[in-house]
Motif scaffolding. Sequence first.
Motif, PDB file in Angstrom:
ATOM      1  N   MET A 151       0.830  -1.190   0.000  1.00 30.64           N
ATOM      2  CA  MET A 151       0.000   0.000   0.000  1.00 30.64           C
ATOM      3  C   MET A 151       0.871   1.249   0.000  1.00 30.64           C
ATOM      4  SD  MET A 151      -2.837   1.359  -0.168  1.00 30.64           S
ATOM      5  CE  MET A 151      -3.681   2.847   0.252  1.00 30.64           C
ATOM      6  N   HIS A 152       1.488   1.535  -1.144  1.00 33.47           N
ATOM      7  CA  HIS A 152       2.274   2.761  -1.245  1.00 33.47           C
ATOM      8  C   HIS A 152       1.321   3.941  -1.295  1.00 33.47           C
ATOM      9  CE1 HIS A 152       5.120  -0.278  -2.806  1.00 33.47           C
ATOM     10  NE2 HIS A 152       5.856   0.339  -1.902  1.00 33.47           N
ATOM     11  N   TYR A 153       1.706   5.014  -0.634  1.00 29.14           N
ATOM     12  CA  TYR A 153       0.761   6.074  -0.357  1.00 29.14           C
ATOM     13  C   TYR A 153       1.523   7.360  -0.101  1.00 29.14           C
ATOM     14  CZ  TYR A 153      -2.279   8.409   3.125  1.00 29.14           C
ATOM     15  OH  TYR A 153      -3.015   9.293   3.839  1.00 29.14           O
ATOM     16  N   ILE A 154       1.024   8.473  -0.624  1.00 29.50           N
ATOM     17  CA  ILE A 154       1.592   9.778  -0.280  1.00 29.50           C
ATOM     18  C   ILE A 154       0.460  10.793  -0.268  1.00 29.50           C
ATOM     19  CG2 ILE A 154       2.209  10.327  -2.684  1.00 29.50           C
ATOM     20  CD1 ILE A 154       4.655  11.882  -1.451  1.00 29.50           C
ATOM     21  N   ARG A 155       0.449  11.607   0.764  1.00 30.73           N
ATOM     22  CA  ARG A 155      -0.582  12.639   0.851  1.00 30.73           C
ATOM     23  C   ARG A 155      -0.340  13.684  -0.228  1.00 30.73           C
ATOM     24  NH1 ARG A 155      -2.937  14.012   6.614  1.00 30.73           N
ATOM     25  NH2 ARG A 155      -3.185  15.997   5.556  1.00 30.73           N
ATOM     26  N   TYR A 156      -1.420  14.219  -0.764  1.00 34.70           N
ATOM     27  CA  TYR A 156      -1.349  15.224  -1.832  1.00 34.70           C
ATOM     28  C   TYR A 156      -0.613  16.469  -1.352  1.00 34.70           C
ATOM     29  CZ  TYR A 156      -2.876  18.514  -5.421  1.00 34.70           C
ATOM     30  OH  TYR A 156      -2.911  19.450  -6.421  1.00 34.70           O
ATOM     31  N   ASP A 157      -0.929  16.934  -0.133  1.00 34.99           N
ATOM     32  CA  ASP A 157      -0.298  18.160   0.355  1.00 34.99           C
ATOM     33  C   ASP A 157       1.211  17.976   0.563  1.00 34.99           C
ATOM     34  OD1 ASP A 157      -0.851  16.422   2.470  1.00 34.99           O
ATOM     35  OD2 ASP A 157      -1.284  18.018   3.909  1.00 34.99           O
ATOM     36  N   VAL A 158       1.632  16.790   0.979  1.00 37.66           N
ATOM     37  CA  VAL A 158       3.056  16.511   1.165  1.00 37.66           C
ATOM     38  C   VAL A 158       3.766  16.482  -0.191  1.00 37.66           C
ATOM     39  CG1 VAL A 158       4.715  14.754   1.943  1.00 37.66           C
ATOM     40  CG2 VAL A 158       2.677  15.256   3.321  1.00 37.66           C
ATOM     41  N   LEU A 159       3.158  15.817  -1.170  1.00 33.01           N
ATOM     42  CA  LEU A 159       3.733  15.761  -2.517  1.00 33.01           C
ATOM     43  C   LEU A 159       3.804  17.153  -3.135  1.00 33.01           C
ATOM     44  CD1 LEU A 159       4.730  14.139  -4.966  1.00 33.01           C
ATOM     45  CD2 LEU A 159       2.333  13.887  -5.641  1.00 33.01           C
ATOM     46  N   TYR A 160       2.732  17.909  -2.996  1.00 30.86           N
ATOM     47  CA  TYR A 160       2.686  19.263  -3.545  1.00 30.86           C
ATOM     48  C   TYR A 160       3.808  20.120  -2.960  1.00 30.86           C
ATOM     49  CZ  TYR A 160       0.790  23.751  -5.063  1.00 30.86           C
ATOM     50  OH  TYR A 160       0.624  24.981  -5.649  1.00 30.86           O
ATOM     51  N   GLN A 161       3.968  20.053  -1.636  1.00 24.31           N
ATOM     52  CA  GLN A 161       5.001  20.846  -0.958  1.00 24.31           C
ATOM     53  C   GLN A 161       6.398  20.410  -1.402  1.00 24.31           C
ATOM     54  OE1 GLN A 161       4.227  23.523   0.875  1.00 24.31           O
ATOM     55  NE2 GLN A 161       6.403  23.982   0.945  1.00 24.31           N
ATOM     56  N   ALA A 162       6.622  19.108  -1.531  1.00 23.20           N
ATOM     57  CA  ALA A 162       7.933  18.607  -1.948  1.00 23.20           C
ATOM     58  C   ALA A 162       8.280  19.055  -3.365  1.00 23.20           C
ATOM     59  CB  ALA A 162       7.956  17.078  -1.873  1.00 23.20           C
ATOM     60  N   VAL A 163       7.308  19.000  -4.268  1.00 30.51           N
ATOM     61  CA  VAL A 163       7.550  19.426  -5.641  1.00 30.51           C
ATOM     62  C   VAL A 163       7.782  20.927  -5.690  1.00 30.51           C
ATOM     63  CG1 VAL A 163       6.487  19.643  -7.928  1.00 30.51           C
ATOM     64  CG2 VAL A 163       6.318  17.495  -6.697  1.00 30.51           C
ATOM     65  N   LEU A 164       6.979  21.688  -4.945  1.00 29.08           N
ATOM     66  CA  LEU A 164       7.143  23.139  -4.897  1.00 29.08           C
ATOM     67  C   LEU A 164       8.529  23.537  -4.380  1.00 29.08           C
ATOM     68  CD1 LEU A 164       5.874  25.940  -5.266  1.00 29.08           C
ATOM     69  CD2 LEU A 164       5.013  25.740  -2.918  1.00 29.08           C
ATOM     70  N   GLU A 165       8.954  22.903  -3.283  1.00 32.30           N
ATOM     71  CA  GLU A 165      10.278  23.208  -2.735  1.00 32.30           C
ATOM     72  C   GLU A 165      11.389  22.865  -3.719  1.00 32.30           C
ATOM     73  OE1 GLU A 165      10.609  21.243   1.060  1.00 32.30           O
ATOM     74  OE2 GLU A 165       9.020  22.453   1.931  1.00 32.30           O
ATOM     75  N   ARG A 166      11.230  21.746  -4.425  1.00 35.22           N
ATOM     76  CA  ARG A 166      12.252  21.346  -5.406  1.00 35.22           C
ATOM     77  C   ARG A 166      12.307  22.339  -6.562  1.00 35.22           C
ATOM     78  NH1 ARG A 166      17.032  19.174  -5.736  1.00 35.22           N
ATOM     79  NH2 ARG A 166      17.363  18.301  -7.777  1.00 35.22           N
ATOM     80  N   LEU A 167      11.136  22.811  -7.004  1.00 34.11           N
ATOM     81  CA  LEU A 167      11.098  23.802  -8.088  1.00 34.11           C
ATOM     82  C   LEU A 167      11.712  25.128  -7.631  1.00 34.11           C
ATOM     83  CD1 LEU A 167       7.562  23.148  -9.593  1.00 34.11           C
ATOM     84  CD2 LEU A 167       9.759  22.740 -10.709  1.00 34.11           C
ATOM     85  N   GLN A 168      11.435  25.504  -6.392  1.00 32.45           N
ATOM     86  CA  GLN A 168      11.990  26.746  -5.868  1.00 32.45           C
ATOM     87  C   GLN A 168      13.500  26.650  -5.698  1.00 32.45           C
ATOM     88  OE1 GLN A 168       9.554  27.130  -2.371  1.00 32.45           O
ATOM     89  NE2 GLN A 168       8.106  28.507  -3.394  1.00 32.45           N
ATOM     90  N   TYR A 169      13.989  25.477  -5.361  1.00 32.28           N
ATOM     91  CA  TYR A 169      15.418  25.254  -5.210  1.00 32.28           C
ATOM     92  C   TYR A 169      16.119  25.414  -6.551  1.00 32.28           C
ATOM     93  CZ  TYR A 169      19.826  22.780  -4.519  1.00 32.28           C
ATOM     94  OH  TYR A 169      21.149  22.445  -4.471  1.00 32.28           O
TER      95      TYR A 169
END
Length: 169
Positions: A151-169
Amino acid sequence: YGSAKITKVLREEKVPTASWLNFTRYGTFAHIFEGKPDSKRYEWTISVHNRQSTVSFKSKKKVRKPESEWFRVENTHEPIIDKEVFYRVQEQIKSRRRQTKEKATPIFAGLVKCADCGWSMRFATNKANKTPYSYYACSYYGQFGKGTCSMHYIRYDVLYQAVLERLQY
């Protein structure tokens, strides 16, 4: 129709599978049909043969194979639609984004893949909690259950924040 609905219709209309046709024509896939009931010849599945395999004979963990290793059995049935329409629809499917009941379109739809099995992760919302949250979960596990993937799983808000931080970096 989607693949699950097409599979259901093919079973209901008792359309023989490609492997059954190859068995009757060439004797291939004999191990699948010997000693089995007649209904076995109509058991369509969503999966395409040899698209995935297990890691080893000891493990039930599935891994997706490269497209060059897939088995394709072409021209076993009369086509339902012509190739041009088929490929046009495939392109639409690749680019579609479904709206949720709240009329929101998940921006990662079709892009998030399971790290272990490679299948797409489905979008869902958990409304059972006081504060509802959305997440992505392995669609292979959801479709076939335990033992196929975990059951692989990731919350949408966590994924969104991780992608946003990576783009900002």
